[in-house]
Design an enzyme around this catalytic site. Structure first.
Site, PDB file in Angstrom:
ATOM      1  CG  ASP A  73      38.838  31.823 -49.675  1.00 33.69           C
ATOM      2  OD1 ASP A  73      37.798  31.141 -49.607  1.00 33.69           O
ATOM      3  OD2 ASP A  73      38.863  33.010 -50.085  1.00 33.69           O
ATOM      4  N   GLY A 196      31.515  36.132 -50.791  1.00 28.74           N
ATOM      5  CA  GLY A 196      31.097  37.328 -51.527  1.00 28.74           C
ATOM      6  C   GLY A 196      30.336  38.317 -50.677  1.00 28.74           C
TER       7      GLY A 196
END
Ligand SMILES: [Zn+2]
Length: 267
Positions: A73, A196
């Protein structure tokens, strides 16, 4: 990631930080018999050690009987992506979203080239998804034409787009730009990723999936529930046997991820 395009529904990607959070997310996937992507950031790799982290993730997927893979990530450099490919990651993200457009293309292209030798997939990011501590602004939404050019030139498998989410928790309820998402989805072939998602209402997550988001990243809420649970236990107890304390925090992660998996699959 081929799995994603085939099933045309959302797949949850959860970050883990230690053995407890790894077991917490895997147990949720096993209990609901759902696939799951396991993610590590460079900070988590540094914290756990690259090989320990990779081996734990791979053994964990096997032991829990969960279909999934290991993903880097927010990889910040070609070197880190390369190290992760060498260590056995199944896919890597190269995050050049804060670089000028041409440099983002260049760095992403390089990682796509290297990853193909490992038969690994690559995710890139285009647009401004505020990182922790950065201002939330409307200025950086992904532009459709740029996304088209970017995917064409890089051949990237997955693209994280900026449509109104931010990393960390939100001060106000986020309002995702669904028209923009639909537009991007109709024009590019790569898998679309939403970063998010912590704190994004379920209905908005589901709508985003129905309009083309395939991969939904979840990190902040996992850290938060794990630490909040630990804090509340430690306030009331002097227990020093960590094996009696940590499982409660691990369970809280499992509960959270089960809720998210239900949101993502009920689409
Ligand atoms: Zn992210």
């Amino acid at each position: 990631m081929r799995l994603l395009t085939e099933q045309k529904k959302g797949l949850l990607a959860t970050n883990f930080y230690n053995l407890e959070t790894l077991h917490g997310v895997l147990r949720a996937a096993r209990e609901l018999d759902q696939p799951l992507i396991l993610q590590l950031t460079s900070n988590s790799i540094e914290y756990m050690g690259l090989n320990t982290a990779v081996n734990s993730a791979k053994t964990g997927l096997k032991d829990y009987g969960v279909e999934g893979w290991l993903h880097l990530d927010h990889g910040g450099s070609v070197e880190l992506a390369q190290a992760c490919l060498d260590a056995g990651f199944d896919s890597v993200m190269i995050d050049g979203s804060e670089l000028p457009f041409d440099e983002n293309i260049k760095i992403t292209k390089e990682v796509v080239k290297r990853a193909s030798a490992y038969n690994a997939n690559v995710e890139a990011e285009l647009g401004y998804v505020a990182k922790l501590g950065q201002a939330h602004t409307q200025m950086g939404f992904t532009r459709v034409a740029e996304a088209e050019t970017f995917v064409e030139e890089t051949g990237v498998d997955a693209l994280a787009i900026a449509i109104g989410t931010a990393h960390g928790f939100y001060k106000e309820e986020p309002k995702l730009q669904f028209d923009l998402l639909a537009d991007i989805h109709s024009r590019i072939k790569s898998i679309l990723v939403l970063h998010g998602s912590s704190g994004v209402p379920a209905a908005q997550l589901q709508q985003a999936i129905s309009l083309g988001i395939c991969k939904i990243n979840l990190a902040t809420e996992i850290k938060n529930i794990f630490m909040k649970t630990l804090q509340s236990i430690l306030k009331q107890s002097e227990e020093i046997d960590l094996r009696k304390v940590f499982p409660k925090a691990t369970n809280s992660v499992t509960q959270l991820v089960k809720e998210k998996l239900l949101i993502v699959q009920n689409n």
